[in-house]
Design an enzyme around this catalytic site. Structure first.
Site, PDB file in Angstrom:
ATOM      1  N   THR A 203     -15.406  14.839  16.057  1.00 33.96           N
ATOM      2  CA  THR A 203     -15.573  14.681  14.650  1.00 33.96           C
ATOM      3  C   THR A 203     -14.410  15.712  14.087  1.00 33.96           C
ATOM      4  OG1 THR A 203     -16.688  15.136  12.566  1.00 33.96           O
ATOM      5  CG2 THR A 203     -17.409  16.616  14.517  1.00 33.96           C
ATOM      6  N   ASP A 204     -13.829  15.267  12.891  1.00 34.36           N
ATOM      7  CA  ASP A 204     -12.875  16.382  12.240  1.00 34.36           C
ATOM      8  C   ASP A 204     -13.567  17.596  11.511  1.00 34.36           C
ATOM      9  OD1 ASP A 204     -14.317  15.095  10.124  1.00 34.36           O
ATOM     10  OD2 ASP A 204     -12.511  14.662   9.156  1.00 34.36           O
ATOM     11  N   GLU A 205     -14.815  17.395  11.749  1.00 28.83           N
ATOM     12  CA  GLU A 205     -15.617  18.790  10.976  1.00 28.83           C
ATOM     13  C   GLU A 205     -15.403  19.937  11.986  1.00 28.83           C
ATOM     14  OE1 GLU A 205     -19.321  18.327   9.183  1.00 28.83           O
ATOM     15  OE2 GLU A 205     -18.959  16.032   9.112  1.00 28.83           O
TER      16      GLU A 205
ATOM     17  N   TYR B  21     -24.027  21.614  12.987  1.00 35.93           N
ATOM     18  CA  TYR B  21     -23.623  20.306  13.655  1.00 35.93           C
ATOM     19  C   TYR B  21     -22.294  20.639  13.933  1.00 35.93           C
ATOM     20  CZ  TYR B  21     -21.061  16.191  13.657  1.00 35.93           C
ATOM     21  OH  TYR B  21     -20.394  15.058  14.064  1.00 35.93           O
TER      22      TYR B  21
ATOM     23  N   LYS C 280     -20.762  20.350  18.141  1.00 25.05           N
ATOM     24  CA  LYS C 280     -19.598  19.355  18.336  1.00 25.05           C
ATOM     25  C   LYS C 280     -18.333  20.316  19.186  1.00 25.05           C
ATOM     26  CE  LYS C 280     -19.588  15.477  18.368  1.00 25.05           C
ATOM     27  NZ  LYS C 280     -19.766  14.600  19.550  1.00 25.05           N
TER      28      LYS C 280
END
Length: 359
Positions: free
Chosen positions: A138-140, A163, A167
């Site tokens: 994810t870009d997060e 989260y 990741k």
């Protein structure tokens, strides 16, 4: 530089979830010689209803294994029994608000589960080169952007939530197994996905459901947080391309080139629902928008620079935000039975991620 990988027996983890079940459909339709094994724990966001049509349409080319990537013995058994040559790893706890309420579940699944998969294929594949492990991230993991610029594949990691931290850790594990053991891996970091089969706790399907029911549409803070929106079918095409042609050890950003504030997304959804499913009272769904206390650690802006996958692999998104969002609203309007089935005993539309704010 690109390589060519020819997947034959593919393990898809999390294939009953949102992106995973769309990938099943995309991959099986595109390659008649492919056999997919879907390993899914069927937690709250993965549901049998999301893969039912796949099982009916593809017969013995599709195999479902009900199980958890945290179960190392089951993972090893699945990889060996089906002689897996390709892994496409979607399975993850993925909702930021849920990670605030229960962070250890995210660490257990996203970190230990990924390590179980890496070890299972390392043991089974040994020194084979005709194999591939693709990890979907994810870009997060990159944290928050200012008003300008975009995340590239070289942006330093700076996760803000349990989260995104989990990741980020799993991304590092995949790269470490490549560098230490020579495992042929690729990675992708995507922006916010939307489209069919998304569990209705996420922004777009939740707003559609609430708008149809005449319920308040909760927008965090002042709604100014910006995300880059990617239609899920475009994402699945990109993942399949990276699996087949991506260079081992390389990371590819996948974005929709569709930045919008959360408030703009909700307002556009309201207008689409008004157009496609007018209320009996003639009222505007925009009047249901309600601003609520912001999420803890809420990143202000994400934006993806997807120039690498475009230049090296020739991928571009096939949907702009307007066409993708219209298709999404139409799908949810036509599939209320699916929405009711997946939420009936799992989610009632309540807000999550408030435990850290309670006294």
């Amino acid at each position: 530089m690109t390589t060519t990988h020819h997947p034959r027996s593919v393990l898809v983890t999390g294939g009953a979830g949102f992106i995973g079940c769309n990938f099943l459909r995309t991959a099986l339709a595109a390659d008649s010689g492919l056999r997919l094994v879907n390993l899914d724990a069927l937690t709250y966001a993965g549901h049998e209803a999301s893969q039912r049509e796949v099982a009916a349409a593809y017969g013995d080319r599709y195999i479902f294994v009900h199980g958890d990537i945290r179960d190392a013995d089951l993972v090893r058994k699945t990889v060996g029994e089906h002689d897996i040559d390709t892994v496409v790893h979607f399975a993850a706890e993925s909702h930021v608000d849920r990670s605030i309420d229960g962070p250890l579940d995210f660490i257990d699944t996203n970190v230990r589960g990924t390590a179980n998969l890496l070890e299972a294929v390392r043991s089974h594949w040994r020194d084979r080169r005709d194999v591939r492990f693709h990890h979907v991230s994810t870009d997060e993991v990159f944290g928050s952007l200012g008003p300008d610029g975009a995340f590239t594949e070289d942006t330093p990691y700076d996760p803000s939530s349990p989260y995104s931290a989990s990741k980020a850790a799993s991304d590092h594990l995949v790269r470490a197994w490549h560098r230490t053991y020579g495992l042929p891996v690729t990675l992708s970091n995507c922006s916010n996905n939307y489209g069919p089969y998304q569990f209705p706790e996420k922004l777009i399907p939740l707003m559609i459901a609430n708008a149809l029911a005449g319920k308040p549409l909760p927008v965090y803070g002042d709604g100014s947080n910006v995300r880059d929106w990617l239609f899920v079918e475009d994402h699945c095409r990109a993942v399949d391309l990276v699996v087949r042609r991506g260079e081992p050890g390389r990371t590819y950003n996948i974005g929709g080139q569709s930045e919008r504030t959360n408030l703009e997304v909700v307002q556009t959804l309201c207008d689409l629902v008004d157009e496609l499913a007018p209320g009996t009272d003639g009222g505007r769904r925009r009047d249901l928008i309600t601003f609520v206390a912001d999420r803890p650690g809420h990143d202000q802006r994400y934006a993806i620079d997807a120039s690498r996958i475009g230049a090296e692999l020739g991928w571009t998104p096939g949907h702009d935000f307007a066409s993708g969002l219209r298709a999404t609203v139409k799908w949810y309007l036509a599939n209320q039975a699916w929405c009711d089935e997946v939420t009936c005993d799992r989610y009632a539309g309540e807000r999550l991620g408030l435990s850290s704010q309670s006294s």
